[in-house]
Design an enzyme around this catalytic site. Sequence first.
Site, mmCIF file in Angstrom:
data_model
loop_
_atom_site.group_PDB
_atom_site.id
_atom_site.type_symbol
_atom_site.label_atom_id
_atom_site.label_comp_id
_atom_site.label_asym_id
_atom_site.label_seq_id
_atom_site.Cartn_x
_atom_site.Cartn_y
_atom_site.Cartn_z
ATOM 1 N N TRP A 14 0.823 -1.220 0.000
ATOM 2 C CA TRP A 14 0.000 0.000 0.000
ATOM 3 C C TRP A 14 0.851 1.262 0.000
ATOM 4 C CZ3 TRP A 14 -5.055 1.931 0.429
ATOM 5 C CH2 TRP A 14 -5.190 3.214 0.961
ATOM 6 N N ASP A 39 -0.228 9.061 0.733
ATOM 7 C CA ASP A 39 0.247 10.421 0.483
ATOM 8 C C ASP A 39 1.672 10.506 -0.060
ATOM 9 O OD1 ASP A 39 -2.103 10.759 1.832
ATOM 10 O OD2 ASP A 39 -1.341 12.257 3.233
#
Length: 536
Positions: free
Chosen positions: A74, A77
């Site tokens: 994953w 930002d």
Amino acid sequence: MRGPTRRALFAAAAAGTGAALLPASPADAQPQARPTDAQPKPRTTDAQPKAVPKSPRGCLSYRADYHFTVPGQWKNDPQRPVWVDGEYHYYYLYNADYLAGEVGTAWRLATSTDLVTFTDRGIAIPKDTTVNGDVWSGSAVVDSGNTAGFGAGAVIAVVTMSPGGGTDHQEQFLYYSTDGGRTFTNDGTAPVLPSPGAGADFRDPKVIRDEDHDRWVMALAERNKIGFYHSTDLKSWTYAGGFVRDGLGVLECPDLFRMTADDGTAKWVLGASADGTGTGQPPTYAYWTGSFDGGSFTPDAPDPQWLDHGWDWYAAVTFDKRRPDGSPDPAARYALGWLNNWAYAQTTPTIDADGFNGTDSVVREITLKKSADGYYLASRPVPALDSYVSRTVDLGDLTVDGTRLLDYTGVSYELTTEITWSQLTGAGVQLRRSPDGGRHIDAGIWGDYAFLNRRGTVGPDAGGNRQESHSPFDPGAGRVRLRILVDRTCVEMFVDDGRYVHSSEVFPYLVDDRLALFTAGGTAVFRNTVVREFAV
């Protein structure tokens, strides 16, 4: 980084979250003969397109061909890239335990010299190495003047953490690197900017050097306010003022920089990831041009402009464009966004096909331009992308009245064209069109707006509410230039000079590889229509 909402998303079971979306070739999507009597043969140069890649699991891959993707697990930002030793250091939030359903992020590093290809360098700031837990968003700077005392040229990162393991107590902590930003050490476990006790939203520090006042300045997300702080040593911070705007949700991931416009005027720009959907605005990067005195920002206008009008360009950052001598270019910057939306962040077929969730936009070059209405930021894909063209298909000038299928197939490419007309309701392109014409992504203009519509294909928003994005368009212009980047799970459309850009996730069947042009309410000429493919 957002608090409770993001934490809850991480806590959900990650494995198999894309299973419902993973397209299997439908029975009616077998290749069909295409009409050829109305299709000019394109002029093709350079190499043939690359073979369709296979994922580690043996099925067809949804990993992007020329967009940055996390190696596995994953990402969310982006962290503002910094220039160190002749290359850009790009940090991003990374969770190595995502598929196991565990929460928490680290800072992972990738380096690049041209912002098209990146080399993975592994974890730079691990998670859970102190009592304060994992590391969230922040920013890194190169401390050339040794203001923090770790040596001239040390890379300093100021990051948000939430001591206690929750999300409602956010403070800022300092990490430093003396090996060129490859690995970082925590400067103790005490915050450099403690929580004022004002609630959960006190995060995402963006630090810049304020040369006018010989100090550092921090912009910080504080719910509907961006707070400004200053420091001489990056360790002790003093509140200086704030910028407040309601109706945009939490002003996350703030951004602050100065640019020289095309008319020679120096302007300050204040940006933030925001949610304007309540008033029909985008959920991406809002910005204001104006002036900044080191403690307060005064906007030129109260309402924001938007650096992207699509659904999926969040947590975006801008950073210095470096000239050949290494100095920053005052008239241009780069920008990079996360191609996702917290409303459906875990919904993607890349999980099941390729074992990852995390794709970024292409890096853009942004410039500040003067118009009759004021100043605005214009975007274009980073010019270095031109160096990776592997195949060019020149389709020439095409007259269209209705729908015209082109003699081209592909799932990853760039399309450029200039559409001209005398009377028209709408015009554009059907991207990733299915063999039977029933599924496609539409991009173009209609009346007084430009649009990108993903409703006609597999998309991430199961609720069906976030399908078509709009930006203003003058129907009296009689022409529009489109530059559209298409990859396996995304589309980015640049309109005219790039004042308006639309970026959205899309998950078409891999067999949906056709391309068509369309008009409504008249005839148009699609001039200088060119398709380019990239080998990255």
